[in-house]
Structures are given as C-alpha cells and as structure tokens.
Scaffold this motif. Structure first.
Motif, PDB file in Angstrom:
ATOM      1  N   LYS A   1       0.850  -1.192   0.000  1.00 36.34           N
ATOM      2  CA  LYS A   1       0.000   0.000   0.000  1.00 36.34           C
ATOM      3  C   LYS A   1       0.881   1.235   0.000  1.00 36.34           C
ATOM      4  O   LYS A   1       1.918   1.269   0.663  1.00 36.34           O
ATOM      5  CB  LYS A   1      -0.860   0.022   1.265  1.00 36.34           C
TER       6      LYS A   1
ATOM      7  N   CYS B   1      -5.197  -5.987  -5.146  1.00 33.19           N
ATOM      8  CA  CYS B   1      -6.064  -4.850  -5.420  1.00 33.19           C
ATOM      9  C   CYS B   1      -5.230  -3.625  -5.761  1.00 33.19           C
ATOM     10  O   CYS B   1      -4.273  -3.306  -5.074  1.00 33.19           O
ATOM     11  CB  CYS B   1      -6.915  -4.545  -4.178  1.00 33.19           C
TER      12      CYS B   1
ATOM     13  N   LEU C   1      -4.848   1.880  -1.771  1.00 37.41           N
ATOM     14  CA  LEU C   1      -4.252   0.786  -2.527  1.00 37.41           C
ATOM     15  C   LEU C   1      -3.112   1.297  -3.397  1.00 37.41           C
ATOM     16  O   LEU C   1      -3.110   2.458  -3.779  1.00 37.41           O
ATOM     17  CB  LEU C   1      -5.313   0.168  -3.445  1.00 37.41           C
TER      18      LEU C   1
END
Lengths: 214, 421
Positions: B203, B225, B278
């Motif tokens: 992240k 993701c 993300l």
C-alpha cells in the motif's frame, strides 16, 4: 511458415526481374501493404509514416527517388504520382548486395545501375547533367540542420567540390571555358576507386537462414 | 406439435441447468476461494500437444527438413541493419571533406528505413514462424492436408460453440474486484504464472508495468487490489470501465487532461501520501506495445517520489495474440479475438522495489526501471516513445542528426577545403 507448394507465376517473374527471393518478396509485400495502408499503390504522403526516415537529411531526395520515372525504368520522364508494388521492388532492388556468382559484366552493370540511381538523386531537373546549382542543393540539404552554418559555407563547399570534379573530368580548363555540369560519364569517373557495390546495399535477410541458425 | 415444443423446452431447460451447474462448480466457486482445479493446466497441456502435432503435419506437407523447435517462434525482421555509426562511414578517406560517398550512406540509411523501421515493427503483431491454427496469425492460409483441415475445423467449432458461449456467460458483473478479475482470467482460459510474490506491491506504493493489452489490468488485479490510473475510454470500453470501477479509489483522466501534468502529479501525490490507499497501477509507456520490447517510459510517474514496484508481464504468443492495436482494431474486435483464442498464457514477475536516488533525475530513473523490467521479461529496450504510434516525430530529433553530420564535415571551422575525395 506454412507456405505454398507452388510459387505463383507473377512472383517468379518478379523474382527473376528484381533478383529477390520469393520470401524476401513476401516480406517486402507485407511492408508495402503496411506503408500503403492496404491500398494497391503508395503515394508520397505514405512515406510520412516512417519515423526513422525523418532523421535523414536527404529524406526529400530519397522519397523523390522512389517516384522518379527514370529509376522506375519507364520510358517517359518526370515524376510518377503513385507507385505499385512492382515499382517499389524495382527501387529496392537498387540496394541489393552483390552476389557471389556474378561475373565481370554483371558486376559492372550492377555498379552502373547503383551509380545511376545516385546520379538521378543529384540531377533534380532531369537534364542529364549535374549543374553547380544542383550540387549546391544537395550539400545544403545535407548540412541544413546546423544553425551555425551560414549559407555561404555550404556554397563554398559545393563550389570547391565542383572545381575538383571539373579538374578530374576535363583536366585543365582555360580561363574562358565554362564547366557546364557533370554528365553521367564524368560522374562514373569520379567514383572510380570507391567500391560502391559493397557499401551501397541493404542486407536483406533470408528466412531460411534464420530458421537454420537454431 | 405442442408436445414437441414442450419436449424441446424441457430439453433446453435441462441443458441450461447443466450449464449453470457446471459453471458454478468449476468456475465460480474455485474463483471465490481462489483455488485452482488444474483444469486450465490440463487444457493448456492439451493445446500444446495439438499445436505440436499440427506443426509436424505442416512440415510433412511442405517436405522441408527443418526441425523448428516450438521455442523459436519469433521472427527477427527482414533486414539486417548496418550498425556502422555515421562517423565511421562518413569519415572514410579524410576528415573534414565533403565526400560524394556521404550521399550514398544516407540513401542507404533511407532505404533501410523504408524497408523496415524499429518503431512500426513494435506495433504490428508478433509474427510466428509456425502457425498456431488461428487463421489470424497466418498470412498464407494454405491447404496442407485433410487431417490438418479437419483439426482446424474442429478447433473452430470448439472455440466458437463451446468456449465462446461459456465465456460470455462467465462475464457477469461482480462486486468484488478480485473475484471478478480472477473470474475474468479463468474465463479467458488464462493461465498466469506469478513469480516472486514476496515482492508484491505494498500500500502506498506505485506499481509500474509494461503494457500490451487491457488484459494486463485484469491479470494484475486478479492477484492484488490496485488503484488504476488510466485514460477514460468512450463507447463499450467506457461502459466496462465504469461498471468495473465502482470503488472511488480509481483515478481516471482524459488524454487531453494528461497534458496538465501538475494536476496529474498532484493527484498521484495525494494518493500515495495516504498509506491506507491501494497501490497505484500505472503503465508508463502510455499505450499498448506488442510485447517484444519495452518502449520509452514517460517520466511523470517517476517524478512523484515514493517506492516503485516494477512488474514484468510477458505473454506467450503461441496461444493467442494479446496485443491490442488500438489504431487498427476497436475494443469489440479485440475482445472477440481474445475470446476466440486458445488461451491467454502469461508470466508475471514481481520485481524488488526501487527508489529514486538523490542525484538521479526522473528520466534516468525511468530508464533504470525500464531496463530491469525488460531484462526480466526477455524483451528488448527501445528509447522510442510509444506515442509515435499516433503522432509524428519531433523536428528536434531530425536536426540533431543534421548537426552531427555538419560537425564532421566542417571540422573546427575550417571550411572551404571542399575537396572531393
């Protein structure tokens, strides 16, 4: 590739006339289609889509050469509007490398053809002579990108070159004699000693040789 | 008549329920639990066997003695360029002279460019030396043998009647991004090998990859993701974009808006500053390339700072051409081509994270990342701008070349010698 058993007759004829193998002709045909965007003929505008060519200082003359009827071995003079694949191959064949099995006569003819191609590049008004102005044009085009170079310098280079050419071709000139221009015979003389056959060619690959290398 | 119709209706209903059951059991459930049943692996193995047999058939039919291994399927182009630098050729006999041979050198270069150029070669689909039974990839569709033709026809039937409806049904919208992506990949018979998962983007980082098709997004999204930065598309692609991107974490731009670099950079900075968001997925080439080389990386994403996680994606060209030539095919044609290929097989390598050094400028950093990605995926590195697919080259490049030539000829200002050598 899964290629055909029999090569079509036109292909063989093209191969004989231009000296390319059938695989090379196929590859060049694909390139032709890419350039012409699937049309049957190419026009001058189609050459704009080649980024590599943009770099070339004599780009204009090269594109011109493709449409020059003298290079296309046509009887008439001037510029063609558009060329088809056969004409494209004819021009490309000027850059074929020499083959091992060529005899003296063939080599000589080969050399003359390449030199004629270059001669036509210089002789832009198609009168069979390279005049001082035409020579100057070529030099200017080659040197045109440099902002520091004045027009005078380009001209003096060209003038010097012409004088040298005159001395090679005509020998000592009297003060009243005017050197009209470089004819093709004179041009040939100038190139004596420079082996153009080994320098002025593009190495076309043979698909067979690629596959066998593994 | 009535009974007949009812009978038909019942039969169809049964077939439908069997389809749905099969679909749920073999595609949906494994996707949700991210388990592989190995069906794809088996399928791919079968396809490989069939392609090998087909190649043998072709060779027998043509009666050539070459034993072309299936590994060597990439053609290298039609000319061998003369790499002699301009200095060496032009200097020739004497420095500082203008030589007639110079015109010859440039005309040769011109002919090479007309015969083939590096840039446009990257934008046509990779040529295969063997035929992978998709008529799209074979320029000469010649009848070689009855057996081969039969296999080809069966192949068509299977692909169009069996696999295509299966896949279209599979394309239902789904709320969870990863399930949707995994589902999508499975439905395209996508076999993706992920390597070095320990280097997966974290992240707050920026993930950078080479671009070949819209499927790149799908493939990467099935394993993690991401927030996407991309161009807003119109038409069908736009609809797909909108439906797939319900979450607010995505950043979409117009290509025209991209010119406002400050805006882009501001948004990117905001995004990575928030560590909870993300990782951003960016394709710095800016357009689809045909997967044989990596073109110029635009420096925008490398100026922002933050950790860059490079990812290399390489498709296996035997099973289907994943390259999207957006100037040639619309998304519909492309989608159709992908759906009717054998499979999409690719390798994804996660590379260790890289950070811009103190003294480095963005362009140099971008080149560094590009070299790492190209090396991993076995692709060549090109300095060209992918934007050349659409626009012409800048004047400044042409002038560079001319300046270089001038310098050689003029040679320290000693003009006027002008000898013909």
């Amino acid at each position: 590739m899964g290629s055909a058993h029999s090569v079509p007759a036109e292909m063989r004829e093209l191969a004989d006339r231009t000296g390319f193998t059938s695989e090379q002709i196929e590859h060049l045909h694909r390139r032709f289609k890419q350039l012409s965007q699937d049309q049957l003929t190419i026009r001058k505008e189609n050459f704009d889509s080649i980024p590599d060519l943009e770099f070339n200082p004599i780009r204009g003359k090269i594109v011109h050469a493709f449409f020059d009827k003298r290079n296309l071995r046509q009887e008439s003079d001037g510029l063609a509007e558009e060329i088809n694949f056969e004409d494209f191959l004819t021009i490309m064949s000027y850059f074929r490398p020499i083959e091992m099995n060529m005899d003296e006569e063939q080599l000589d003819r080969f050399r003359k053809e390449k030199l004629k191609f270059l001669f036509h590049m210089y002789d832009s008004d198609h009168d069979g002579k390279i005049t001082l102005q035409e020579y100057r044009n070529v030099v200017e085009e080659l040197l045109s990108g440099n902002p520091h170079l004045e027009k005078e310098s380009a001209r003096s280079i060209a003038d010097g070159a012409m004088m040298e050419a005159a001395s090679i071709c005509v020998g000592q000139m009297g003060p009243d004699q005017v050197y009209e221009g470089i004819t093709f015979e004179d041009f040939l003389k100038m190139w004596q000693g420079i082996d153009i056959e080994t320098k002025m060619h593009v190495r076309f690959l043979n698909v067979d040789t690629i596959a066998h290398c593994y | 008549m009535e009974e007949n119709r009812e009978g038909h209706g019942l039969a169809e209903g049964k077939i439908l329920s069997v389809w749905i059951f099969l679909f749920v059991a073999f595609v949906l459930l494994p996707s949700i639990f991210r388990v592989s049943l190995g069906i794809c692996h088996c399928y791919v193995k079968i396809v490989i066997k069939m392609l090998e047999w087909a190649t043998l058939q072709i060779e027998e039919g043509v009666k050539k003695q070459k034993a072309m291994a299936l590994e060597n399927l990439i053609s290298t182009g039609i000319i061998q360029r003369d790499e002699t630098p301009m200095e060496k050729e032009v200097v020739g006999r004497c420095r500082g002279c203008f030589s007639l041979a110079d015109v010859m050198y440039f005309s040769k270069k011109g002919c090479e460019a007309v015969a083939e150029d590096e840039v446009t070669r990257r934008f046509s689909s990779e040529e295969l030396l063997s035929w992978n039974l998709l008529s799209r990839t074979n320029a000469n569709l010649h009848h070689v043998s009855w057996k081969l033709a039969a296999v080809w026809v069966t192949g068509i039937l299977i692909r169009y009647c069996l696999l295509l409806p299966f896949r279209v049904k599979g394309w239902l919208s789904n709320q969870v991004q990863m399930i949707c992506a995994t589902l999508g990949v499975r439905c395209l018979s996508g076999l993706v090998h992920f390597h070095n998962r320990e280097n997966k983007p974290q992240k707050g980082g920026i993930c950078v990859a080479n671009h070949t098709s819209p499927l790149d997004v799908l493939i990467l999204a099935s394993d993690g993701c991401y927030s996407l930065v991309g161009q807003v598309h119109g038409g069908l692609m736009g609809l797909i974009q909108k439906s797939c991107m319900r979450t607010s974490q995505h950043v979409l731009f117009e290509r025209s808006e991209m010119k406002d670099r400050h805006l882009v950079r501001k948004k990117l900075r905001e995004h990575i500053a928030d560590k909870a968001k993300l990782p951003i997925l960016i394709f710095p080439e800016g357009t689809c390339i045909n997967n044989t080389s990596v073109m110029m990386f635009k420096k925008g994403s490398f100026e922002v700072g933050g950790t860059i996680h490079p990812v290399a994606i390489k498709y296996d060209p035997r099973f289907g051409d994943a390259f999207w030539n957006s100037t040639k095919h619309s998304i519909m044609t492309y989608g159709f081509n992908v759906l009717t290929s054998w499979a999409i097989v690719c390798n994804v390598w996660y590379l260790p994270p890289m950070v811009k050094e103190e003294e480095e400028d963005a362009v140099h950093f971008a080149d560094r990342v590009k070299a790492v990605i190209a090396a991993r995926a076995g692709m060549s590195v090109l300095p060209w701008d992918g934007g050349l697919k659409r626009k012409k080259i800048k004047e400044s490049f042409k002038e560079e070349q001319q300046k270089k030539y001038c310098q050689i000829v003029i040679e320290n200002g000693s003009v006027g010698s002008g000898n013909v050598c």
